[in-house]
Scaffold this motif. Structure first.
Motif, short mmCIF file in Angstrom:
data_model
loop_
_atom_site.label_atom_id
_atom_site.label_comp_id
_atom_site.label_asym_id
_atom_site.label_seq_id
_atom_site.Cartn_x
_atom_site.Cartn_y
_atom_site.Cartn_z
N HIS A 292 0.83 -1.21 0.00
CA HIS A 292 0.00 0.00 0.00
C HIS A 292 0.86 1.25 0.00
N THR A 310 3.36 -10.24 -1.54
CA THR A 310 1.97 -10.10 -1.98
C THR A 310 1.61 -11.20 -2.96
N THR A 368 -1.57 3.07 -10.96
CA THR A 368 -2.92 2.87 -10.40
C THR A 368 -3.10 3.53 -9.03
N ARG A 439 -8.93 9.13 -6.67
CA ARG A 439 -10.00 8.71 -5.77
C ARG A 439 -10.27 9.82 -4.76
C1 HEM Z 1 -8.71 -10.69 -0.53
C2 HEM Z 1 -9.45 -9.69 -0.82
C3 HEM Z 1 -8.89 -8.31 -0.97
C4 HEM Z 1 -9.45 -7.22 -0.43
C5 HEM Z 1 -10.71 -7.18 0.44
C6 HEM Z 1 -8.63 -6.10 -0.78
C7 HEM Z 1 -8.85 -4.81 -0.36
C8 HEM Z 1 -8.07 -3.74 -0.65
C9 HEM Z 1 -8.25 -2.43 -0.15
C10 HEM Z 1 -9.32 -2.04 0.86
C11 HEM Z 1 -7.32 -1.64 -0.72
C12 HEM Z 1 -7.13 -0.13 -0.66
C13 HEM Z 1 -7.38 0.49 0.57
C14 HEM Z 1 -7.16 1.97 0.58
O1 HEM Z 1 -6.11 2.48 0.10
O2 HEM Z 1 -8.06 2.66 1.10
C15 HEM Z 1 -6.50 -2.48 -1.53
C16 HEM Z 1 -5.40 -2.05 -2.22
C17 HEM Z 1 -4.48 -2.89 -2.77
N1 HEM Z 1 -4.64 -4.24 -3.00
FE1 HEM Z 1 -6.16 -5.37 -2.39
N2 HEM Z 1 -7.60 -6.51 -1.56
C18 HEM Z 1 -7.71 -7.87 -1.67
C19 HEM Z 1 -6.85 -8.71 -2.37
C20 HEM Z 1 -5.71 -8.31 -3.00
C21 HEM Z 1 -4.83 -9.18 -3.72
C22 HEM Z 1 -5.05 -10.69 -3.91
C23 HEM Z 1 -3.81 -8.42 -4.15
C24 HEM Z 1 -2.62 -8.78 -4.95
C25 HEM Z 1 -2.41 -9.90 -5.57
C26 HEM Z 1 -4.06 -7.07 -3.72
C27 HEM Z 1 -3.23 -6.00 -3.96
C28 HEM Z 1 -3.48 -4.71 -3.57
C29 HEM Z 1 -2.56 -3.62 -3.71
C30 HEM Z 1 -1.14 -3.71 -4.26
C31 HEM Z 1 -3.19 -2.48 -3.22
C32 HEM Z 1 -2.62 -1.07 -3.15
C33 HEM Z 1 -3.00 -0.29 -4.34
C34 HEM Z 1 -2.61 1.15 -4.21
O3 HEM Z 1 -3.04 1.82 -3.25
O4 HEM Z 1 -1.88 1.62 -5.08
N3 HEM Z 1 -5.24 -7.02 -3.04
N4 HEM Z 1 -7.00 -3.76 -1.49
#
Ligand code: HEM
Ligand SMILES: [Cu+2]
Length: 509
Positions: A292, A310, A368, A439
């Motif tokens: 993050h 990750t 992104t 966002r």
């Molecule tokens: C399992 C269910 C998942 C949920 C509920 C979830 C939820 C979230 C949430 C809430 C955020 C952003 C929160 C914020 O900045 O306010 C986020 C960002 C992110 N997620 Fe997921 N995620 C999930 C699975 C994954 C998976 C499997 C991956 C990678 C393979 C992933 C990679 C990322 C990354 C790298 C970000 C950061 C993006 C950024 O802020 O540039 N997530 N996710």
């Protein structure tokens, strides 16, 4: 069999009860109330963004308050309490024990939720679900911000108490004839997600206290003017909340493990790989938090470590998807409402994961990050996967809880509209992010592509909104007037795989 509403009791008897199905019912009703409240705020956000400029919300501060409470409500007051409802109902039955291990503690954990919900809703804080410092400590107006902090604090304690109860119930109270490997996957999902909660939550609990003392001016942990470091907060926050996203998704996958085999009329393809994938997910959930924070100036080595950490979650998630597909393969599938939601949820889980891999690849994340892409990404998980699995399970448990059947046609219309709406809103938001829309903004320049895509997303949200009204009517009407269900086989599946609770507990009433 669990029949709650067929033998009506005065409401106070349920409220003061510590029996697991009563506490489950309280969790259920509370979580659904918050689903509708949080959803209404989402519609306000989408209505506001339909055109550039101010529409129905007059100023940016109010907009920020609305999306803060929207996110906080749906994550902490809908998804988690809904999972607790399901866990309370079914985990004791599945491990063949008379109740949760600590019934009073269980009721206390539930009763912490209404006051926290009140703090969050009466305060209406504006600093996002992330409580971003230094804004959250220097300028976020009190008492709203302080009420949010206390609300989250209480919810954290409630989660930990609930988690301890699940772990002890499953490990210590399961029937001696049952080996841990025989425990159903839904119960395993509660075991693993509870273990994550116990390890992850204390870090954020500490961060909240530090946030509070910073706000009071007696410390400066995250305050640059006092030599503090806001990035330290980001680490503490994400150390808890990246694992927490798996806390949200694991029970939903557990619910799909109940639905998919029954409606495919086959046993689950591999019980042991399901267990393995849950355990693996709960471990690797701790190796990704800084994905993050790629944009905060970490070293290349640090970024690489977290990228690999990750990606380690991908095989574990893929094992579940494979398990579901292999179970459905050659099955005599019956697409009743719960099955439609579960299969739709798996399709969206796959799409959401694909977007996650893009975020996890650090060079791509610079494109992104903080754009609408991220909003699309996590909503495909929270709405497309978690809410879909949960709603599917709600239809599935409906006859067992109420003794009556919901209206199948209305359930199917609800699914089709929600699925179409979800695709319209959240796939479009991914593209909108690639077109550069940040966002968390209240107003945007009148770029034709942005306007068009915001409108598609808003229309999608309205479709979901209408489908949720159909859902509400179906639930209320059917629980009072629906046709009586055959609780041995409410979905007319025949065969031997449809009895959800074949392990009936002799001690259970
Ligand atoms: C399992 C269910 C998942 C949920 C509920 C979830 C939820 C979230 C949430 C809430 C955020 C952003 C929160 C914020 O900045 O306010 C986020 C960002 C992110 N997620 Fe997921 N995620 C999930 C699975 C994954 C998976 C499997 C991956 C990678 C393979 C992933 C990679 C990322 C990354 C790298 C970000 C950061 C993006 C950024 O802020 O540039 N997530 N996710
Ligand atoms: Cu994450």
């Amino acid at each position: 069999m669990v029949l709650e509403l067929q033998k009506p009791r005065p409401i106070w008897q349920i409220m003061f009860s510590t029996h697991h199905t009563d506490v489950g019912l309280l969790y259920l009703i509370t979580s659904l109330a918050f689903l509708f409240m949080g959803g209404a705020l989402a519609l306000a956000i989408r209505a506001e963004l339909f055109f550039p400029g101010a529409q129905i919300i007059t100023d940016a501060m109010t907009f920020n308050r609305i999306f803060t409470v929207h996110g906080t409500t749906l994550i902490f007051l809908f998804i988690i309490p809904f999972a607790s409802a399901v866990g309370n109902y079914f985990v004791p039955i599945m491990v063949r024990y008379k109740d949760m291990a600590y019934p009073k503690l269980n009721a206390i954990a539930f009763w912490m939720i209404p006051p926290s919900g009140a703090l969050i809703w009466l305060g209406f804080a504006d600093f996002t679900w992330y409580a971003t410092p230094p804004y959250s400590i220097i300028s976020a107006p009190g008492p709203a911000a302080d009420m949010w902090i206390f609300g989250l604090k209480i919810l954290g304690v409630s989660s930990v108490l609930g988690a301890i109860n699940f772990v002890v119930t499953i490990l210590k109270c399961k029937h001696p004839d049952m080996s841990i490997g025989q425990v159903p996957l839904l119960a395993w999902s509660f075991l693993t997600s509870s273990l994550i909660i116990i390890v992850a939550i204390p870090t954020f609990a500490a961060a909240l206290l530090m946030l509070l003392t910073d706000r009071l001016g007696v410390s400066g942990f995250f305050n640059p003017a006092m030599g503090g470091d806001p990035i330290a907060y980001a680490h503490l926050f994400w150390f808890t909340f990246h694992p927490e996203v798996y806390v949200l998704v694991i029970p939903a996958i557990g619910m799909m493990y109940e639905i998919i085999p029954r409606f495919s009329r086959k046993p689950i393809f591999s019980h042991s790989s399901g267990i393995f994938a849950f355990v693996l997910l709960s471990i690797v959930s701790f190796s990704s938090w800084a994905h993050h924070m790629y944009a905060t100036g970490m070293s290349f080595t640090e970024k690489t470590v977290f990228m690999i950490g990750t990606l380690a979650a991908v095989p574990a998630s893929a094992m579940h998807v494979f398990n579901f597909i292999a179970t459905m393969w050659n099955g005599r599938i019956k697409f009743s409402t719960p099955m439609m939601w579960a299969v739709g949820g798996i399709a969206l889980f796959f799409s959401a994961g694909a977007g996650g891999v893009v975020n996890a690849a650090m060079p791509l994340d610079f494109q992104t990050h903080d754009s609408y892409w991220v909003v699309g990404h996590f909503h495909l998980f929270v709405m497309g996967t978690i809410a879909f699995g949960s709603i599917g399970y709600l239809y599935y448990m409906f006859p067992y809880v109420t003794g009556r059947m919901y209206n199948e046609n209305m359930g199917k219309v609800h699914f089709v509209m929600s699925f179409v709406g979800t695709v319209l809103v959240f796939f479009t938001q991914h593209v909108l992010g690639l077109y550069g829309m940040p966002r968390r903004i209240f107003d945007y320049p009148p770029i034709p592509e942005w306007i068009a895509m915001n409108q598609i997303a808003s229309v999608g949200a309205m479709i979901i909104g209408v489908s949720m009204v159909i859902f509400l009517i179906n639930m209320i009407h059917s629980s009072a007037k629906g046709k009586l269900a055959d609780t041995d086989d409410p979905f007319n599946l025949g065969g031997k795989y449809y009895y959800p609770f074949e392990s009936k507990n002799p001690h259970h009433h």
